[in-house]
Design a protein around this motif. Structure first.
Motif, PDB file in Angstrom:
ATOM      1  N   PHE A   1     126.761  46.039  49.929  1.00  0.00           N
ATOM      2  CA  PHE A   1     126.956  44.726  49.313  1.00  0.00           C
ATOM      3  C   PHE A   1     125.910  44.492  48.234  1.00  0.00           C
ATOM      4  N   THR A   2     126.194  43.533  47.360  1.00  0.00           N
ATOM      5  CA  THR A   2     125.307  43.193  46.253  1.00  0.00           C
ATOM      6  C   THR A   2     124.841  41.750  46.402  1.00  0.00           C
ATOM      7  N   LEU A   3     123.553  41.524  46.145  1.00  0.00           N
ATOM      8  CA  LEU A   3     122.945  40.200  46.308  1.00  0.00           C
ATOM      9  C   LEU A   3     123.108  39.406  45.014  1.00  0.00           C
ATOM     10  N   THR A   4     124.359  39.142  44.663  1.00  0.00           N
ATOM     11  CA  THR A   4     124.688  38.511  43.387  1.00  0.00           C
ATOM     12  C   THR A   4     124.164  37.076  43.320  1.00  0.00           C
ATOM     13  N   GLY A   5     123.262  36.832  42.380  1.00  0.00           N
ATOM     14  CA  GLY A   5     122.774  35.474  42.149  1.00  0.00           C
ATOM     15  C   GLY A   5     122.031  34.867  43.312  1.00  0.00           C
ATOM     16  N   GLN A   6     121.482  35.685  44.190  1.00  0.00           N
ATOM     17  CA  GLN A   6     120.771  35.152  45.354  1.00  0.00           C
ATOM     18  C   GLN A   6     119.332  35.633  45.361  1.00  0.00           C
ATOM     19  N   ARG A   7     118.446  34.728  45.772  1.00  0.00           N
ATOM     20  CA  ARG A   7     117.059  35.084  45.972  1.00  0.00           C
ATOM     21  C   ARG A   7     116.492  34.139  47.028  1.00  0.00           C
ATOM     22  N   GLY A   8     115.579  34.662  47.868  1.00  0.00           N
ATOM     23  CA  GLY A   8     115.005  33.847  48.930  1.00  0.00           C
ATOM     24  C   GLY A   8     114.988  34.579  50.255  1.00  0.00           C
ATOM     25  N   THR A   9     114.939  33.818  51.331  1.00  0.00           N
ATOM     26  CA  THR A   9     114.838  34.374  52.685  1.00  0.00           C
ATOM     27  C   THR A   9     116.133  34.158  53.449  1.00  0.00           C
ATOM     28  N   LEU A  10     116.677  35.226  53.992  1.00  0.00           N
ATOM     29  CA  LEU A  10     117.847  35.176  54.861  1.00  0.00           C
ATOM     30  C   LEU A  10     117.554  36.020  56.096  1.00  0.00           C
ATOM     31  N   LEU A  11     118.560  36.284  56.899  1.00  0.00           N
ATOM     32  CA  LEU A  11     118.367  37.128  58.077  1.00  0.00           C
ATOM     33  C   LEU A  11     119.603  37.969  58.313  1.00  0.00           C
ATOM     34  N   TRP A  12     119.427  39.041  59.060  1.00  0.00           N
ATOM     35  CA  TRP A  12     120.556  39.828  59.534  1.00  0.00           C
ATOM     36  C   TRP A  12     120.522  39.816  61.059  1.00  0.00           C
ATOM     37  N   HIS A  13     121.690  39.962  61.662  1.00  0.00           N
ATOM     38  CA  HIS A  13     121.718  39.993  63.132  1.00  0.00           C
ATOM     39  C   HIS A  13     123.037  40.594  63.604  1.00  0.00           C
ATOM     40  N   ALA A  14     123.037  41.078  64.826  1.00  0.00           N
ATOM     41  CA  ALA A  14     124.276  41.561  65.431  1.00  0.00           C
ATOM     42  C   ALA A  14     125.267  40.408  65.499  1.00  0.00           C
ATOM     43  N   HIS A  15     126.556  40.736  65.383  1.00  0.00           N
ATOM     44  CA  HIS A  15     127.579  39.682  65.428  1.00  0.00           C
ATOM     45  C   HIS A  15     128.703  40.090  66.371  1.00  0.00           C
ATOM     46  N   ILE A  16     128.305  40.401  67.597  1.00  0.00           N
ATOM     47  CA  ILE A  16     129.251  40.704  68.655  1.00  0.00           C
ATOM     48  C   ILE A  16     128.570  40.378  69.978  1.00  0.00           C
ATOM     49  N   SER A  17     129.281  39.673  70.847  1.00  0.00           N
ATOM     50  CA  SER A  17     128.733  39.203  72.115  1.00  0.00           C
ATOM     51  C   SER A  17     127.387  38.502  71.857  1.00  0.00           C
ATOM     52  N   TRP A  18     126.370  38.762  72.715  1.00  0.00           N
ATOM     53  CA  TRP A  18     125.060  38.126  72.537  1.00  0.00           C
ATOM     54  C   TRP A  18     123.999  39.125  72.094  1.00  0.00           C
ATOM     55  N   LEU A  19     124.400  40.226  71.482  1.00  0.00           N
ATOM     56  CA  LEU A  19     123.434  41.252  71.102  1.00  0.00           C
ATOM     57  C   LEU A  19     122.403  40.760  70.101  1.00  0.00           C
ATOM     58  N   ARG A  20     122.714  39.685  69.376  1.00  0.00           N
ATOM     59  CA  ARG A  20     121.756  39.231  68.372  1.00  0.00           C
ATOM     60  C   ARG A  20     120.475  38.677  68.996  1.00  0.00           C
ATOM     61  N   ALA A  21     120.442  38.511  70.331  1.00  0.00           N
ATOM     62  CA  ALA A  21     119.206  38.083  70.990  1.00  0.00           C
ATOM     63  C   ALA A  21     118.055  39.028  70.666  1.00  0.00           C
ATOM     64  N   THR A  22     118.359  40.321  70.537  1.00  0.00           N
ATOM     65  CA  THR A  22     117.308  41.291  70.219  1.00  0.00           C
ATOM     66  C   THR A  22     117.596  42.087  68.948  1.00  0.00           C
ATOM     67  N   VAL A  23     118.823  42.009  68.435  1.00  0.00           N
ATOM     68  CA  VAL A  23     119.177  42.746  67.228  1.00  0.00           C
ATOM     69  C   VAL A  23     119.187  41.776  66.060  1.00  0.00           C
ATOM     70  N   HIS A  24     118.042  41.605  65.428  1.00  0.00           N
ATOM     71  CA  HIS A  24     117.928  40.701  64.276  1.00  0.00           C
ATOM     72  C   HIS A  24     116.677  41.040  63.481  1.00  0.00           C
ATOM     73  N   GLY A  25     116.661  40.562  62.237  1.00  0.00           N
ATOM     74  CA  GLY A  25     115.504  40.781  61.378  1.00  0.00           C
ATOM     75  C   GLY A  25     115.620  39.974  60.103  1.00  0.00           C
ATOM     76  N   ALA A  26     114.626  40.097  59.252  1.00  0.00           N
ATOM     77  CA  ALA A  26     114.534  39.293  58.028  1.00  0.00           C
ATOM     78  C   ALA A  26     115.152  40.015  56.838  1.00  0.00           C
ATOM     79  N   ILE A  27     115.671  39.216  55.901  1.00  0.00           N
ATOM     80  CA  ILE A  27     116.072  39.694  54.579  1.00  0.00           C
ATOM     81  C   ILE A  27     115.236  38.936  53.555  1.00  0.00           C
ATOM     82  N   VAL A  28     114.465  39.659  52.768  1.00  0.00           N
ATOM     83  CA  VAL A  28     113.631  39.054  51.717  1.00  0.00           C
ATOM     84  C   VAL A  28     114.197  39.471  50.365  1.00  0.00           C
ATOM     85  N   ILE A  29     114.712  38.488  49.623  1.00  0.00           N
ATOM     86  CA  ILE A  29     115.287  38.752  48.296  1.00  0.00           C
ATOM     87  C   ILE A  29     114.341  38.163  47.259  1.00  0.00           C
ATOM     88  N   LEU A  30     113.646  39.024  46.553  1.00  0.00           N
ATOM     89  CA  LEU A  30     112.717  38.577  45.518  1.00  0.00           C
ATOM     90  C   LEU A  30     113.479  38.232  44.242  1.00  0.00           C
TER      91      LEU A  30
END
Length: 548
Positions: free
Chosen positions: A113-142
């Protein structure tokens, strides 16, 4: 001379190749189990690359991000890039059975994917059942190279990720709840950067320096307050959208929300307590444990005392609403606020929880959640794939109601307990404008709902307590500089009005970001049709798209 020219040409070619590659950010995500010890007990958890939280993705505005995921665990896995708009890259959005079938054990998938016109702080995480409890992290777009922040440049930047921790296996927690029909057990602790207690995370600072804190609430079910004793914050961004700066001593973030805030280190050497504490202004049980960490100044000695402060009351509605009310888009010439003024689709969504009969459940009933009295049923194949290949029959229907079929007193108590089930989408023409009034209900119990839209940001043009008044409340809408977000908390027994433009073809999930409510069915999807030109159409799926 010929050799010299050839050398120069080679250098130019390699330089151009490097510049092209510099706009591509490549990452490898290996899904692996990892034994982690917290609260005096050890358990295996699902992680990315063995890290909790997972690795941070760094990129710049308009960069192309490529993530090679390999699933080495016995769970199905998907990753959602929360807040990334995914313009014409819906195949990489990540919610299981919405835009893709999950990556099965031993499988692989390339998210592109492309970060079109975006900058700042976001996050990524699992998106099935409750796995995102431990499967997550930061996205830093300068920002793009050479483009400054619209605020004074900080001395340095720090990432702070909130989370929840269960001593039990999280998948067992939700599976037990599903079988019993009862609410799942609440978490046992709150974490800051994956750690618990004062002996956990420490933020090191120097007197007189300014720090940009990139703060992420990756908790599963808890809206959280954040404080650092003796210090104020200057908020400059939420959900990767710049805001007019404002000062506060308390931040408020729902699950999936991010906040960038400047911290000025104004004290002499010393230790200061950092706290995250839950917000819940109704009768719903919540983990009331306070997560703690330390802010420590350079040259602090081991004998210096710890400065602490009072945490907000758990039911501090005024603090939560006050923080939200202070948020305004920057709305500058460089970052204009393009809120839709003419509306093509005016929708009214009631959201809340209810009960349905369940012969196999402990009490003969099970708790469910719904939008407009429809509790969403997850399909067994990906909706985006069914849409693209025109095979939606038996997968979903496009008759999601744009308003409640049976109006009632939404915040007046027990009403309309039983709900219908369905896998329904609401269809939107390409480039149409949408207004959604999200109305909380008091069925069983009113509750704050952090609500997330995939595939687009939206503008929060209004909110209030009680039932939305269609005659009076629109007169108070902010159409000048409303905050731009991807996740917004709908107040307890209240409403929130959002507006967005449907300019991204695909199937886009819309759901409460309290995982317990998502599991119960508080979700739906928008289907945005293709436009006329080639750059307004959804491209074909990638060749490695997982199969169900």
């Amino acid at each position: 001379m010929a050799t010299s020219c050839a050398t120069i040409l080679l250098i130019v070619f390699l330089s151009l190749q490097y510049l092209a590659e510099a706009n591509i950010r490549r990452y490898k995500f290996n899904v692996v189990m990892k034994n982690i010890t917290k609260l005096c007990s050890t358990k295996p958890i699902v992680t990315i690359n063995g890290k909790f939280p997972g690795p941070t993705l760094y990129a710049r505005e308009d960069d192309n991000v490529i993530v090679n995921l390999t699933n080495n665990v016995n769970y199905n896995v998907t990753i959602h890039w929360h807040g990334v708009k995914q313009l014409r890259t819906g195949w990489s959005d990540g919610p299981a059975y919405i835009t893709q079938c999950p990556v099965q054990p031993g499988g692989t998938f390339v998210y592109n994917f492309t970060l079109t016109g975006q900058r700042g702080t976001l996050l990524w995480h699992a998106h099935i059942s409750w796995l995102r409890a431990t499967v997550h992290g930061a996205i830093v777009i300068l920002p793009k190279r050479g483009v400054p922040y619209p605020f004074p440049r900080p001395h340095t930047e720090k990432i702070i990720v909130f989370g929840e921790w269960w001593k039990s296996d999280v998948e067992a927690v939700i599976n037990q709840s599903t079988q019993s029909g009862l609410p799942p057990n609440i978490s046992d602790a709150h974490t800051i950067n994956g750690l618990t207690g004062r002996s956990g995370y420490t933020l090191h600072v120097k007197t007189g320096k300014k720090y940009l804190l990139r703060i992420i609430n990756a908790a599963v079910n808890d809206e959280l307050f954040f404080k650092i004793a003796g210090h104020n914050f200057t908020v400059v961004e939420v959900d990767a959208s710049y805001t007019k700066p404002f000062n506060t001593d308390t931040l408020f973030l729902g699950p999936g929300q991010t906040t960038n805030a400047i911290l000025t280190a104004t004290h002499p050497p010393g230790n200061f307590l950092m706290t995250i504490s839950p917000f819940m202004d109704t009768v719903v049980p919540v983990n009331n444990a306070t997560g703690t960490a330390l802010l420590r100044y350079k040259d602090t000695t081991t004998t210096q005392s710890l400065t602490s402060s009072k945490i907000p009351p758990i039911n501090a509605t005024s603090i939560a609403l006050g923080f939200s009310d202070s948020l305004r888009s920057l709305n500058s010439p460089d970052y204009p606020t393009k809120v839709p003024l003419k509306i093509d689709h005016s929708l009214f969504f009631t959201i809340g929880v209810g009960v349905n009969p369940c012969t196999t459940c402990i009490n003969g009933t099970k708790t469910i959640a719904d939008i407009n009295n429809v509790s969403f049923v997850m399909p067994t194949v990906a909706m985006l794939q069914a849409h693209y290949f025109n095979k939606s029959e038996g997968v979903f229907t496009d008759d999601f109601p744009g308003r409640p079929l049976t109006p009632f007193n939404y915040t007046g108590g027990l009403n309309n307990l039983r709900t219908k089930k369905g896998t329904k989408v609401y269809r939107l023409e390409f480039n149409s404008t949408v207004q959604v009034i999200i109305q909380g209900t008091s069925v069983i119990a009113p509750e704050s709902h952090p609500t997330h839209l995939h595939g687009s940001n939206f503008f929060v043009v209004g909110k209030g307590l009680g039932n939305f008044d269609p005659l009076e409340d629109p007169k108070k809408f902010n159409l000048i500089d409303p905050v731009e977000r991807n996740t917004v908390s709908v107040p307890t027994a209240g409403w929130t009005a959002i507006r967005f433009r449907a300019d991204n073809p695909g199937v886009w999930f819309f759901h409460c970001h309290l995982e317990v409510h998502t599991s119960w069915g508080l979700k739906m999807a928008f289907l945005v049709e293709d436009g006329k030109s080639s750059n307004e159409k959804l491209p074909p799926p990638p060749s490695d798209l997982p199969i169900c």
